[in-house]
Scaffold this active site. Structure first.
Site, mmCIF file in Angstrom:
data_model
loop_
_atom_site.group_PDB
_atom_site.id
_atom_site.type_symbol
_atom_site.label_atom_id
_atom_site.label_comp_id
_atom_site.label_asym_id
_atom_site.label_seq_id
_atom_site.Cartn_x
_atom_site.Cartn_y
_atom_site.Cartn_z
ATOM 1 C CG HIS A 194 -2.986 -10.684 0.346
ATOM 2 N ND1 HIS A 194 -1.861 -10.414 -1.199
ATOM 3 C CD2 HIS A 194 -3.238 -9.590 -0.107
ATOM 4 C CE1 HIS A 194 -2.506 -9.291 -1.398
ATOM 5 N NE2 HIS A 194 -3.455 -9.130 -0.597
ATOM 6 C CE1 TYR A 233 -4.272 -8.242 4.122
ATOM 7 C CE2 TYR A 233 -6.274 -8.556 5.113
ATOM 8 C CZ TYR A 233 -5.299 -8.244 4.091
ATOM 9 O OH TYR A 233 -5.396 -8.197 2.660
ATOM 10 C CG ASP A 252 -3.114 -6.433 -3.919
ATOM 11 O OD1 ASP A 252 -4.199 -5.055 -4.176
ATOM 12 O OD2 ASP A 252 -3.725 -6.699 -3.364
ATOM 13 C CG HIS A 312 -10.152 -5.910 -4.133
ATOM 14 N ND1 HIS A 312 -11.060 -4.468 -4.504
ATOM 15 C CD2 HIS A 312 -9.411 -5.958 -3.070
ATOM 16 C CE1 HIS A 312 -10.440 -3.930 -3.606
ATOM 17 N NE2 HIS A 312 -9.113 -4.688 -3.314
ATOM 18 C CD GLU A 328 -6.000 -2.465 -2.595
ATOM 19 O OE1 GLU A 328 -5.708 -1.996 -2.068
ATOM 20 O OE2 GLU A 328 -6.800 -3.229 -2.007
ATOM 21 C CG HIS A 387 -9.889 -2.878 1.906
ATOM 22 N ND1 HIS A 387 -8.706 -1.987 1.418
ATOM 23 C CD2 HIS A 387 -8.733 -4.235 0.737
ATOM 24 C CE1 HIS A 387 -7.121 -2.346 0.506
ATOM 25 N NE2 HIS A 387 -7.915 -3.525 0.029
ATOM 26 C CG ASP A 444 -7.933 -7.572 -0.016
ATOM 27 O OD1 ASP A 444 -6.542 -8.514 0.122
ATOM 28 O OD2 ASP A 444 -8.095 -6.720 -0.559
ATOM 29 C CG HIS A 452 -2.344 -0.884 1.149
ATOM 30 N ND1 HIS A 452 -2.868 -1.305 1.890
ATOM 31 C CD2 HIS A 452 -2.951 -1.481 -0.216
ATOM 32 C CE1 HIS A 452 -4.056 -1.865 1.947
ATOM 33 N NE2 HIS A 452 -3.896 -1.982 0.282
#
Length: 466
Positions: A227, A194, A83, A79, A81, A147, A166, A23
């Site tokens: 993750h 996390y 990553d 998601h 994002e 998130h 996530d 991040h």
């Protein structure tokens, strides 16, 4: 590259042992991490998520070694994002017409990051499903604000795997993939870290989502996050932990966080720690120098604590810049049900303690009046103020009185309300014209089905602003 998970499901992700920050520079990585992607090969072949942008070419080349890319029937993007979606640009060059199943918000997210490339998006919502053959199907569950507004999870029937994205993850490299193969102490530590630093700001949403997931009666045997370790051994354990952590969690612990210029503030910090140990021997005390400690690790201890004490000397009519940034991050994490106090040294004007108290209140802490404000270096007179501070902080001062709450009838109906997950502020003077809410409409008078125009959560996720 392929690793067997269960049935016809394989892990096809990337384990990143060398990753140190995430991040941007906002999250510290101590034990590596992974970007988990999964390949489901039934009558239909499905790729669930990809890996981070820097590894996109390796990801596609490795995937080619495992499967003819043209045989992928569709992709699930849980998601947007980068990553998780970062390899889509390289992958879609190879299979440009392949459908991508995701939420409506994920389309906005993916196109916002990579541009409008004419990809074949198929939007889904909670309860939607798609048959993939052999009596199995994928069921989609929106995970808004866990998130990002675009997040969702995907459940595979038959093998009973929840691809949770996530949620339930950790930044932790586990070469053997599974939770029962991981170092259990490290696994729990990284899972909590996390949660605290990424998921906790959305704890009210999470509590509702956990209830919703339970109501779907999905027979979850494996939780496969994006993750860290895959939960195959008693996956319910991480759900139970999330349930506890999301409920204003605290232990019998106090965290003291400070920075110092010429060690005076440091002396007060350690005297406060000694006094806590004296008054409450069973209470765990953690002391951190903010400028020398990893902020994510410190925040994890603040989350576990029932109280926080923050100190800084006065500098430039304020507090140290190291403390300023730390306090801003503290506010973002939206901790609940915790007390706080402030202390510090000064030479001339001495504003730091009062300003610290204000910032702690803004961050949602119940700030006590007792403080230690020392001119130059602390002496015995300053140290003599510490017992009262500790007694009030621990709730054992018989003279402490709870602040009177203003009756709801006196607060008025025209207060502003803030969305807990995304921070949107509903102002009655403005209303929400795009949703048909006229200016002058009090929050209490909004229709029950009104939702946040930014992230879509319901009214009960809003908090009244003073």
């Amino acid at each position: 590259m392929r690793r067997h998970v269960a049935g016809n499901v394989s892990w096809v992700g990337y384990i990143d042992w060398e990753l140190e920050r995430f991040h941007g520079d906002d999250y510290s990585i101590m034990n590596g991490s992974s970007q988990n992607a999964y390949l489901v090969e039934e009558e239909k072949t499905v790729l669930i998520d990809t890996v981070w942008t820097p590894h996109r070419f390796d990801f596609v080349e490795n995937l080619k070694q495992e499967i003819d890319l043209s045989k992928i029937d569709f992709i699930v993007a849980n998601h947007g994002e980068c990553d998780h979606s970062g390899s889509l640009t390289a992958l879609m060059e190879e299979i440009p017409d392949t459908p991508i199943y995701c939420t409506e918000n994920a389309v906005k997210s993916i196109e916002g990051q990579y541009g409008k490339r004419g990809w074949n998006f198929r939007t889904v919502k909670t309860g939607d499903s798609i048959e993939i053959g052999n009596g199995k199907k994928l069921i989609f569950v929106e995970m808004r604000m866990l998130h990002w507004p675009d997040s969702m999870a995907t459940f595979l029937t038959g093998d009973d795997i929840l691809f949770s994205n996530d949620a339930f993850g950790q930044h932790y490299s586990v070469e053997e993939l599974f939770n029962d193969k991981a170092d259990q102490c490290v696994l729990e530590k990284e899972a909590l870290k996390y949660f605290v630093n990424i998921i906790n700001p959305f704890a009210p949403v999470l509590k509702k989502k956990l209830v919703e997931l339970a109501g779907l009666n999905l027979p979850i045997k494996i939780i496969a996050p994006s993750h860290g370790a895959i939960w195959r051994d008693n996956p319910g354990q991480i759900v139970e932990k999330y349930t506890a952590w999301a409920d204003a969690y605290q232990e019998d612990q106090v965290t003291i966080a400070y920075d110092t210029m010429w060690e005076g503030t440091a002396k007060i910090a350690h005297k406060i720690a000694e006094e806590i140990a004296r008054q409450s021997p069973n209470t765990v005390v953690k002391v951190f120098n903010i400028s020398k400690s990893d902020k994510n690790e410190v925040m994890t201890d603040v989350f576990k604590s029932k109280a926080l004490v923050v100190g800084s000397p006065t500098v430039g009519n304020s507090y140290l810049s190291s403390v300023a940034g730390w306090l801003e991050f503290l506010k973002q994490l939206k901790f609940k049900n915790k007390k706080a106090a402030a202390f510090g040294c000064y030479g001339w004007s001495g504003e730091s303690v009062k300003l610290l108290q204000g910032k702690l209140a803004e961050a949602g802490f119940e700030v006590i009046d007792e403080n230690v404000r020392s001119l130059w270096n602390p002496d015995e007179e300053d140290f003599a103020q510490i017992p009262a501070l500790v007694s009030s902080l621990l709730g054992i001062d018989p003279n402490a009185e709870a602040a009177d709450e203003q009756p709801a009838a006196e607060t008025g109906k025209m207060s502003k309300w803030q969305c807990g997950p995304c921070g949107y502020i509903y102002d009655p003077a403005v209303g929400d014209p795009d949703s048909g809410i006229a200016p002058g409409t009090a929050f209490e008078d909004l229709p029950d089905d009104w939702s946040c125009p930014i992230c879509g959560v319901s009214k009960d996720m809003f908090n009244k602003l003073d």
